[in-house]
Design a protein around this motif. Structure first.
Motif, PDB file in Angstrom:
ATOM      1  N   ASP A 137      14.919   6.054   9.077  1.00 29.21           N
ATOM      2  CA  ASP A 137      14.321   7.291   9.586  1.00 29.21           C
ATOM      3  C   ASP A 137      13.277   7.007  10.645  1.00 29.21           C
ATOM      4  N   MET A 138      12.609   5.879  10.522  1.00 31.17           N
ATOM      5  CA  MET A 138      11.627   5.485  11.530  1.00 31.17           C
ATOM      6  C   MET A 138      11.631   3.969  11.631  1.00 31.17           C
ATOM      7  N   PHE A 139      11.063   3.451  12.701  1.00 26.70           N
ATOM      8  CA  PHE A 139      11.184   2.027  12.989  1.00 26.70           C
ATOM      9  C   PHE A 139       9.795   1.430  13.192  1.00 26.70           C
ATOM     10  N   MET A 140       9.524   0.333  12.499  1.00 27.78           N
ATOM     11  CA  MET A 140       8.196  -0.291  12.636  1.00 27.78           C
ATOM     12  C   MET A 140       8.248  -1.421  13.663  1.00 27.78           C
ATOM     13  N   VAL A 163       0.850  -1.199   0.000  1.00 28.53           N
ATOM     14  CA  VAL A 163       0.000   0.000   0.000  1.00 28.53           C
ATOM     15  C   VAL A 163       0.884   1.247   0.000  1.00 28.53           C
ATOM     16  N   LEU A 164       1.901   1.237   0.836  1.00 29.31           N
ATOM     17  CA  LEU A 164       2.773   2.406   0.961  1.00 29.31           C
ATOM     18  C   LEU A 164       3.662   2.579  -0.268  1.00 29.31           C
ATOM     19  N   LEU A 165       4.013   1.469  -0.887  1.00 32.15           N
ATOM     20  CA  LEU A 165       4.812   1.569  -2.107  1.00 32.15           C
ATOM     21  C   LEU A 165       4.007   2.291  -3.182  1.00 32.15           C
ATOM     22  N   ALA A 166       2.703   2.019  -3.213  1.00 35.35           N
ATOM     23  CA  ALA A 166       1.847   2.631  -4.220  1.00 35.35           C
ATOM     24  C   ALA A 166       1.551   4.087  -3.902  1.00 35.35           C
ATOM     25  N   GLU A 167       1.415   4.387  -2.627  1.00 33.43           N
ATOM     26  CA  GLU A 167       0.893   5.728  -2.312  1.00 33.43           C
ATOM     27  C   GLU A 167       1.968   6.717  -1.851  1.00 33.43           C
ATOM     28  N   THR A 168       3.172   6.262  -1.564  1.00 32.27           N
ATOM     29  CA  THR A 168       4.224   7.170  -1.095  1.00 32.27           C
ATOM     30  C   THR A 168       5.554   6.829  -1.787  1.00 32.27           C
ATOM     31  N   ASN A 169       6.587   7.595  -1.459  1.00 32.98           N
ATOM     32  CA  ASN A 169       7.920   7.259  -1.988  1.00 32.98           C
ATOM     33  C   ASN A 169       8.769   6.519  -0.945  1.00 32.98           C
ATOM     34  N   VAL A 182      -4.368  -3.718  10.338  1.00 38.74           N
ATOM     35  CA  VAL A 182      -3.487  -3.096   9.333  1.00 38.74           C
ATOM     36  C   VAL A 182      -3.875  -1.646   9.078  1.00 38.74           C
ATOM     37  N   ALA A 183      -5.196  -1.381   9.044  1.00 40.86           N
ATOM     38  CA  ALA A 183      -5.644  -0.028   8.726  1.00 40.86           C
ATOM     39  C   ALA A 183      -5.097   0.969   9.752  1.00 40.86           C
ATOM     40  N   SER A 184      -5.142   0.600  11.023  1.00 44.53           N
ATOM     41  CA  SER A 184      -4.658   1.524  12.060  1.00 44.53           C
ATOM     42  C   SER A 184      -3.147   1.666  11.990  1.00 44.53           C
ATOM     43  N   PHE A 185      -2.479   0.554  11.689  1.00 48.99           N
ATOM     44  CA  PHE A 185      -1.016   0.606  11.535  1.00 48.99           C
ATOM     45  C   PHE A 185      -0.656   1.553  10.389  1.00 48.99           C
ATOM     46  N   LEU A 186      -1.387   1.392   9.274  1.00 49.10           N
ATOM     47  CA  LEU A 186      -1.129   2.253   8.113  1.00 49.10           C
ATOM     48  C   LEU A 186      -1.350   3.718   8.450  1.00 49.10           C
ATOM     49  N   ASN A 187      -2.402   3.986   9.212  1.00 47.12           N
ATOM     50  CA  ASN A 187      -2.660   5.376   9.579  1.00 47.12           C
ATOM     51  C   ASN A 187      -1.535   5.947  10.420  1.00 47.12           C
ATOM     52  N   ALA A 188      -1.019   5.140  11.325  1.00 46.30           N
ATOM     53  CA  ALA A 188       0.090   5.613  12.164  1.00 46.30           C
ATOM     54  C   ALA A 188       1.309   5.903  11.286  1.00 46.30           C
ATOM     55  N   ILE A 189       1.555   5.040  10.291  1.00 40.13           N
ATOM     56  CA  ILE A 189       2.697   5.282   9.391  1.00 40.13           C
ATOM     57  C   ILE A 189       2.464   6.564   8.591  1.00 40.13           C
ATOM     58  N   ARG A 190       1.231   6.745   8.129  1.00 41.88           N
ATOM     59  CA  ARG A 190       0.937   7.961   7.346  1.00 41.88           C
ATOM     60  C   ARG A 190       1.168   9.208   8.201  1.00 41.88           C
ATOM     61  N   ARG A 191       0.779   9.123   9.487  1.00 40.36           N
ATOM     62  CA  ARG A 191       1.017  10.283  10.381  1.00 40.36           C
ATOM     63  C   ARG A 191       2.518  10.512  10.528  1.00 40.36           C
ATOM     64  N   ALA A 192       3.265   9.414  10.630  1.00 35.66           N
ATOM     65  CA  ALA A 192       4.722   9.539  10.785  1.00 35.66           C
ATOM     66  C   ALA A 192       5.331  10.165   9.524  1.00 35.66           C
ATOM     67  N   LEU A 193       4.875   9.708   8.359  1.00 30.40           N
ATOM     68  CA  LEU A 193       5.423  10.234   7.106  1.00 30.40           C
ATOM     69  C   LEU A 193       5.087  11.713   6.947  1.00 30.40           C
ATOM     70  N   ALA A 194       3.916  12.112   7.427  1.00 27.64           N
ATOM     71  CA  ALA A 194       3.518  13.521   7.331  1.00 27.64           C
ATOM     72  C   ALA A 194       4.402  14.386   8.242  1.00 27.64           C
TER      73      ALA A 194
END
Ligand code: ADP
Length: 502
Positions: free
Chosen positions: A383-386, A330-336, A443-455
């Motif tokens: 840069d960040m750790f999962m 998902v992140l490969l498709a939507e982010t760099n 997964v959805a909540s995990f993805l949201n947390a990553i999106r917040r981190a990327l922002a």
């Protein structure tokens, strides 16, 4: 020399750097050293695995002990040795038929548990109990025997009815591993027949070595306050929650520390550049570059600009590796974003990761295996750790990440909940934020947390603040050691009155 010091026998199945499969090995190295630094007189007892024996020289035979095994009497030699990484003597149970074999302490080359694990760790526990009573007449009788995880669970049980015995402390590093064995093993090992009851070690038709530790130790600890509370609930209790709840009076949650001699970005020799909280960026950039170049011959600008998300750990469901595998596409498709993952574990996850890396060689970097050096380089270069563990007794990697300026993204559970403060408006403002926490296990909540981190990563000043908060936090073992020493000092009967260390 140390005659007034408290004598503590540590008993464990792994210890960094001699033999380690996970966080247990780190704790068994660090905690006794922190106790030693505070004046305790410590010995550490380990099984004589081949990998461990290979690393020893200058061994002295302390004596011989005969104990019951599965087929009769097993003779073991107790070796005493010094190791350059250890400030106190190591004791090793040398029994070639049980321990001198290649590979992992618990599983053979095929990935299956060693078929004689019940005997291996019952013998180890019998020997530990005897040494707890100074059966070799060395003149060194411990006041406390501190045991760790299921492999040592029977020690407290063997000691429980002995007169003039040391106090027993049992630490649960992970309740998921119960040391379950069959009734046949119970009979073959000639364990005391009165143990065959639900109040004792019996567990659903078999027996559990972990349960033995919980039932018979004078004090039971686990490695974070939140996990201590969680394991008393059905969701996290692996069927032992009722038992743990009934022993709540002797259950304590003490947060692990990290070894800052080994894990410190300003002194870490494994890094391309050292750095500290007052000057993070240049050092972290150098480390990011070498990390990427480890996988790609040349780290171009695009690679350096893109956020790099790291993960290190066992590839098992507990660690949320399936969520990571679902989130990456998902992140490969939507982010760099790019990813760097190091781990070993279940074959299915290893294969999926390898496949993902093959499909995206420029954006997904994977190394399967156990690699201490690369683990340091990922902590520093990412840069960040999962770390989306479904449950996490304490967790070390998130604390390493915090201290390396690599904000962790974690699920709110166990030690992760006790160490990571989610970056929201309030915590960013009062500078307590140090990472990203999600509260729904999916997964959805995990993805949201990553999106917040990327922002937030796009806001350098705020990101720097987040990094600095984590880097300036202390996870010193000295604090934890103080709690353990207080626990050791209560007399056996006092335990029910000990206040929980929360
Ligand atoms: P656990 O004990 O559940 O495996 P922790 O986070 O408490 O998890 O501790 C894991 C320890 O093992 C850390 O020191 C981590 O760096 C290390 N580790 C785990 N897997 C690997 C690996 N594949 N390579 C190097 N180090 C690893």
């Amino acid at each position: 020399m140390n005659s007034g010091a408290k004598k503590i026998l540590f008993v464990a199945s792994e210890a960094y750097p001699l033999v380690k499969t996970g966080g247990l090995g780190d704790v068994v190295y660090s905690l006794p050293h922190a106790l030693h630094a505070r004046g305790a007189d410590v010995r550490l007892l380990l099984p004589g695995y081949r990998a461990l024996l290979r690393q020893l020289d200058q061994v002295r035979i302390l004596g011989w002990l005969d104990v019951r095994g599965a087929e009769g009497i097993v003779s073991v030699r107790i070796l005493e040795t010094r190791h350059p990484e250890y400030a106190f003597p190591l004791w090793v149970v040398d029994c070639p038929s049980l321990f001198d074999r290649p590979g992992n302490p618990y599983v053979g080359a095929s990935g299956q548990d060693w078929p004689d694990n019940a005997e291996r760790f019952a013998v180890f526990a019998r020997v530990a109990a005897l040494l707890g009573l100074d059966a070799l007449d060395t003149g060194w009788q411990p006041e406390v025997v501190h045991t760790h995880d299921w492999q040592t669970g029977l020690v407290a049980a063997f000691l429980a009815d002995q007169p003039a015995r040391p106090k027993t402390v049992f630490t649960i590093h992970n309740l998921a591993y119960g040391g379950y064995f069959s009734h046949g093993d119970f009979v073959r090992l000639q364990l005391p027949s009165h143990w065959w009851s639900p109040e004792s070690v019996e567990f659903h038709g078999g027996f559990s070595m972990l349960k033995a530790g919980i039932v018979y130790a004078d004090a039971v600890t686990t490695v974070s306050p939140t996990y201590a509370a969680e394991i008393c609930t059905p969701e996290f209790g692996f069927g032992l929650d009722g038992l743990l709840l009934s022993f709540k009076h002797k259950l304590h949650g003490i947060l692990n520390g990290i070894d800052t001699k080994i894990w410190n970005p300003s002194t870490d020799k494994h890094l391309s550049a050292q750095y500290s909280s007052s000057r993070i960026l240049p050092g972290k950039r150098r480390n990011k570059q070498s990390l990427i170049e480890h996988f790609l011959p040349q780290a171009d600008d695009a690679a350096m600009q893109a956020p790099l998300l790291g993960q290190v750990g066992r590839l098992v469901e507990q660690k949320g590796i399936d969520w990571v595998l679902a989130a990456i596409p998902v992140l490969l498709a939507e982010t760099n974003a790019r990813f760097v993952l190091l781990g070993s574990g279940q074959t299915i996850y290893e294969q999926k990761l390898i496949r993902l890396a093959k499909q995206h060689p420029e954006r997904v970097f994977v190394e399967i295996g156990y690699d201490e050096l690369l683990a340091h380089q990922i902590e520093a270069g990412a840069d960040m750790f999962m770390m989306p563990s479904r449950f996490e007794p304490c967790g070390l990697n998130q604390m390493y990440s915090l201290n390396y300026g690599t904000p962790p993204i974690v699920f709110k559970t166990g030690g992760l909940a006790d160490t990571v403060v989610d970056a929201d408006k309030t915590t960013l403002k009062d500078a307590t934020a140090n990472g990203f926490v999600f509260e729904t296990p999916d997964v959805a909540s995990f993805l949201n947390a990553i999106r917040r981190a990327l922002a937030l990563y796009q806001k350098p000043a705020q990101w720097r603040k987040l990094q600095q908060t984590g880097m300036r936090q202390s996870f010193d073992w000295a604090d934890s050691a103080g709690h353990y020493l207080a626990l050791y000092s209560t007399s056996i009967s006092e335990d029910s009155h000990v206040i929980h260390t929360h």
